[in-house]
Write an enzyme that holds these catalytic residues in place. Structure first.
Site, short mmCIF file in Angstrom:
data_model
loop_
_atom_site.label_atom_id
_atom_site.label_comp_id
_atom_site.label_asym_id
_atom_site.label_seq_id
_atom_site.Cartn_x
_atom_site.Cartn_y
_atom_site.Cartn_z
N LYS A 70 0.81 -1.24 0.00
CA LYS A 70 0.00 0.00 0.00
C LYS A 70 0.83 1.28 0.00
CE LYS A 70 -2.04 -1.60 3.66
NZ LYS A 70 -2.90 -1.98 4.78
N ASP A 87 -5.62 -5.41 10.56
CA ASP A 87 -6.94 -4.75 10.57
C ASP A 87 -8.09 -5.73 10.32
OD1 ASP A 87 -6.07 -5.08 7.95
OD2 ASP A 87 -6.52 -3.03 7.31
#
Ligand code: BGC
Length: 481
Positions: A187, A223
């Site tokens: 990311k 997450d």
């Protein structure tokens, strides 16, 4: 009697309305269709039923390889063991700090769990500037420690030693609940000197370098795990955590007897959470049969070439750029905007992922949002037909993402083979795209064994509250709270 009267009245009203609705339907058929050539050229972005079945087989194969001791090293879906074996029961209590790194922002949170599904939470978002995302690991962790210390001061807990859950949303090889080695950055992050290191230790070192605050790191988590925990806190049926945001990934509850790649001390528990890290699915080439020239271009221009192939086809970090590449190519070929492009359309990443959601939020036959986006991109002389075409391109890109995610989730649900499963979901794409949820529900239902019931539930703030819950459960297990 009065009731009867009202009913008659409303039936009459309906009689009057029906032809009107019929007319509306006729009008609807006049809504602009995307041009046949655009539809034909977008065909390669469509994932049909046959492809879905094939994808499900591939996912299952890679998950099984990931779980296997012998084949793990060659697996694309690594299935990292999280060492989280206890789901929350809603009764957790105490004050916890949480750090959340891995999306667009970095956050620090303080969460007060009050038992009986009650809690209070305060949080602050801090930017992670590009120079830190691409700088040294020491800089990154110093920045995190500084934000944490400032936050603790602002919330009057500067002098306390609180338990902390660290949501670190990158692939981690965990060696226990509080030890995790970074496998790779994803990311857009690429900080030097962190891959292969224990990130909990790097955090502790940075805090020690400051010497002003004290914390007690109780757990490091992904997450997806936080999302699952946060959802399971209220809904004990939640057994899968899914993120479709800047990145994409899923975790699920697996039976210990299937987890050959377990490296911790022997456990007497029956289940453990597995972080699949399915963003890397396709890194070995198995997705090449559906990848397009746009996917290859995204990958070529990325800082992690050849890695996170499925993530690059799904997640919010790339969705807008994918749409832009298609739109730009068609414009150059004269299929859109009469062949006239704009400077912004030529520039990478200026077609934001939120544009895809905005354009698809226009009511059928209305192009208000689309026109607005075209205007922001400096495109002039845009016709309604152009808008119908652009909208179709966006639909193809976002539906492909939803269908890839659905194939993965359907494969996991069938593998788990529980009578009923709730999937806790978070992430900007799932949250803000107008049709992502419905597309997923439809596709998953089609491919999940008919006797299994399932549900997709938006999981509120998994990375924050989930981190506190993991920390709380860890502390509970150790008898600390
Ligand atoms: C990371 C995962 C994370 C996902 C969603 C991916 O790039 O590798 O660990 O769960 O993004 O944030």
């Amino acid at each position: 009697m009065i009731f009867y009267h009202k009913m008659l009245k409303s039936i009459k009203k309906m009689d009057f309305i029906t032809p009107y609705i019929k007319n509306l339907q006729i009008d609807k058929s006049k809504f602009l269709e995307p041009s046949p050539i655009i539809q034909q050229r977008c065909q390669e972005l469509i994932i049909d039923d046959k492809t879905t079945l094939k994808l499900m087989d591939l996912v299952l194969h890679e998950v099984n390889r990931g779980l296997s001791k012998k084949e793990n090293k060659d697996a694309d879906i690594k299935c990292y063991v999280t060492y989280i074996q206890d789901l929350p029961n809603g009764k957790e209590r105490g004050k916890f700090l949480a750090l959340d790194l891995g999306g667009t922002n970095f956050r620090v949170l303080i969460i007060h769990l009050k038992g009986e599904n009650d809690f209070e939470m305060q949080s602050k978002i801090y930017a992670v500037p590009q120079n830190i995302m691409l700088g040294s690991g020491e800089q990154l962790f110093d920045h995190i420690a500084e934000c944490l210390a400032n936050f603790m001061r602002e919330h009057n807990v500067y002098a306390e030693r609180l338990p902390l859950g660290f949501t670190f949303s990158f692939p981690l090889l965990q060696l226990g609940l509080t030890k995790g080695l970074l496998v790779r950055w994803t990311k857009g992050f690429n900080c030097e000197g962190v891959v292969g290191e224990d990130v909990v230790q790097l955090l502790k070192d940075a805090i020690a370098r400051r010497g002003d605050v004290q914390i007690d790191v109780c757990a490091i988590l992904n997450d997806t795990t936080g999302t699952l925990m946060s959802c399971a806190w209220k809904n004990h049926n939640c057994k899968i955590g899914l993120i479709v945001g800047t990145g994409s990934n899923a975790c699920y509850v697996e039976k210990i007897k299937n987890v050959e790649n377990w490296d911790g001390p022997p456990s007497d528990k029956t289940h453990v959470l597995i972080n699949t890290e399915w963003g890397a699915f396709g890194d070995n080439g198995v997705l090449d049969f559906i990848r397009t020239e746009y996917d290859r271009e995204i990958d070529e221009n990325s800082i992690n070439r050849g890695k996170q192939i499925q993530e690059k086809m799904i997640s919010g970090m790339y969705m807008g750029e994918l749409a832009r590449l298609v739109i730009y190519k068609f414009t150059k070929e004269g299929l859109l905007f009469n062949g006239v492009d704009s400077e912004s359309l030529r520039k990478r990443f200026l077609f934001f992922t939120k544009y895809v959601s905005e354009i698809e939020s226009d009511k059928p036959g209305n192009y208000t949002n689309c026109m607005q986006v075209m205007d922001e991109l400096g495109l002039t002389n845009v016709t309604e037909q152009d808008c119908a075409n652009v909208r179709y391109i966006c639909e193809c890109v976002s539906s492909r993402a939803a269908h890839l995610v659905s194939a993965g989730i359907a494969a996991l649900i069938n593998k788990m083979d529980e009578p009923s499963v709730t999937v806790g979901v978070d992430g900007s794409v799932y949250r803000f795209h107008p049709k992502f949820h419905d597309l997923m529900m439809k596709r998953i239902r089609q491919f999940v064994k008919p006797e299994i019931s399932f549900d997709l539930m938006l999981s509120e703030d998994g990375s924050g509250r989930g981190a506190a819950l993991v920390a709380a459960v860890a502390c509970r297990e150790e008898g600390r709270v």
